[in-house]
Design a protein around this motif. Structure first.
Motif, PDB file in Angstrom:
ATOM      1  N   VAL A  56      20.431  -9.651 -39.620  1.00 17.54           N
ATOM      2  CA  VAL A  56      21.125  -8.433 -40.041  1.00 17.54           C
ATOM      3  C   VAL A  56      20.870  -8.253 -41.535  1.00 17.54           C
ATOM      4  CG1 VAL A  56      23.344  -7.255 -40.228  1.00 17.54           C
ATOM      5  CG2 VAL A  56      22.897  -8.769 -38.274  1.00 17.54           C
ATOM      6  N   ILE A  85      27.780  -2.166 -40.732  1.00 17.02           N
ATOM      7  CA  ILE A  85      28.556  -3.368 -41.023  1.00 17.02           C
ATOM      8  C   ILE A  85      29.821  -2.942 -41.775  1.00 17.02           C
ATOM      9  CG2 ILE A  85      26.561  -4.889 -41.025  1.00 17.02           C
ATOM     10  CD1 ILE A  85      26.708  -4.692 -44.153  1.00 17.02           C
ATOM     11  N   LYS A 103      28.919 -13.036 -44.736  1.00  9.42           N
ATOM     12  CA  LYS A 103      27.520 -13.286 -45.046  1.00  9.42           C
ATOM     13  C   LYS A 103      27.174 -14.731 -44.703  1.00  9.42           C
ATOM     14  CE  LYS A 103      24.333 -13.481 -49.017  1.00  9.42           C
ATOM     15  NZ  LYS A 103      24.213 -13.257 -50.480  1.00  9.42           N
ATOM     16  N   ILE A 214      30.063  -5.871 -36.868  1.00 15.67           N
ATOM     17  CA  ILE A 214      28.709  -5.316 -36.850  1.00 15.67           C
ATOM     18  C   ILE A 214      28.623  -4.428 -35.614  1.00 15.67           C
ATOM     19  CG2 ILE A 214      26.245  -5.841 -36.749  1.00 15.67           C
ATOM     20  CD1 ILE A 214      27.116  -8.702 -37.778  1.00 15.67           C
ATOM     21  N   ILE A 238      23.154 -13.022 -41.477  1.00 14.30           N
ATOM     22  CA  ILE A 238      23.605 -11.798 -42.145  1.00 14.30           C
ATOM     23  C   ILE A 238      23.381 -11.941 -43.648  1.00 14.30           C
ATOM     24  CG2 ILE A 238      25.564 -10.244 -42.502  1.00 14.30           C
ATOM     25  CD1 ILE A 238      26.812 -11.634 -39.958  1.00 14.30           C
TER      26      ILE A 238
END
Length: 249
Positions: A56, A85, A103, A214, A238
């Motif tokens: 992502v 997101i 993240k 997401i 991510i």
């Protein structure tokens, strides 16, 4: 056998040499494989620990999402789509209410929805009374539960049945803060306040910026679920789009 790279890119192996009496001493063996070109990890390519990755790449609240598979010694792009997101981007330090997506690299968990999609990932069927606990004072914070459970200690939760009736076709959990389980009264591994009820969603209608989930279209998650293979221990990665992809062939 321990080894390291020196400043010239040579491989140094730490070896212990034993004599007849069995006494040993450590020495460093310099292989001198390269005096001009530094050695990199590409010179010792190994199969990755997680050979299937959903990457992502975040740009604000927008995301480019790609499923990669490792085969024949290289990464192959299997599917790509666009999505959304967190409305405030991504963060390595997720907290409730920040509007950000976690993240990092996380294991994929189970899939949930009203009907079983085509996938070999673990699927849990949503029924009336299925909830996701978001009460920070509950021992079952950030887990899937039934609202009439005898061990219920939460005062707030997200109604998954209502979500799946009108908003979410199927969702994949990912282990950014515990595994989302904690069923039958077992204590889960989530940390209260570090984010709850965030998933990789296949939605009927997309949101332009999410609370931290997401979001992709229903058609896209159907395609991705068909390709994901539980035997390849898939993960989700991510990160910021500016960092670029780590999975080029």
């Amino acid at each position: 056998m321990p080894m390291f790279f020196d400043n010239n890119g040579n491989i140094n192996i730490i070896a212990t040499i034993y004599g007849i009496a069995g006494d040993g001493y450590e020495c460093i063996i310099n292989t001198s494989l390269s005096q001009t070109t530094p050695i990199t990890s590409k010179d010792f390519a190994l199969d990755p620990l997680y050979p299937q990755v959903i990457e992502v790449l975040a740009n604000g609240s927008n995301a480019s999402i790609t499923l990669y598979d490792w085969s024949d010694g290289k990464w192959t792009k299997e599917y790509s789509c666009l999505g959304y997101i967190g409305k405030n981007g991504i963060t390595p330090n997720k907290s409730d209410g920040d509007g950000k997506t976690p993240k990092g690299k996380f294991a994929l968990g189970f899939v949930f929805g009203l009907t079983q999609p085509e996938t070999n990932l673990l699927f849990k069927s949503v029924i009336p009374g299925t909830v996701w606990v978001d009460d920070i004072n509950s021992e079952y914070y950030n887990t899937w539960q039934l609202n009439n459970a005898p061990f219920k200690d939460w005062n707030s939760s997200e109604d998954l049945y209502s979500d799946c009736e009108s908003l979410i076709y199927a969702a994949i959990t990912f282990d950014f803060n515990g595994d989302g389980l904690g069923t039958n009264g077992s204590i889960n591994s989530a940390t209260s306040g570090d984010g709850a009820a965030l998933w990789f969603n296949g939605r009927y209608t997309l949101r332009n910026g999410t609370p931290g989930d997401i979001d992709i279209n229903k058609a896209d998650i159907i395609a991705i679920l068909k390709l994901l293979d539980i035997n390849k221990t898939p993960i989700i990665d991510i990160k910021e789009a500016t960092s670029g992809s780590d999975y080029k062939g």
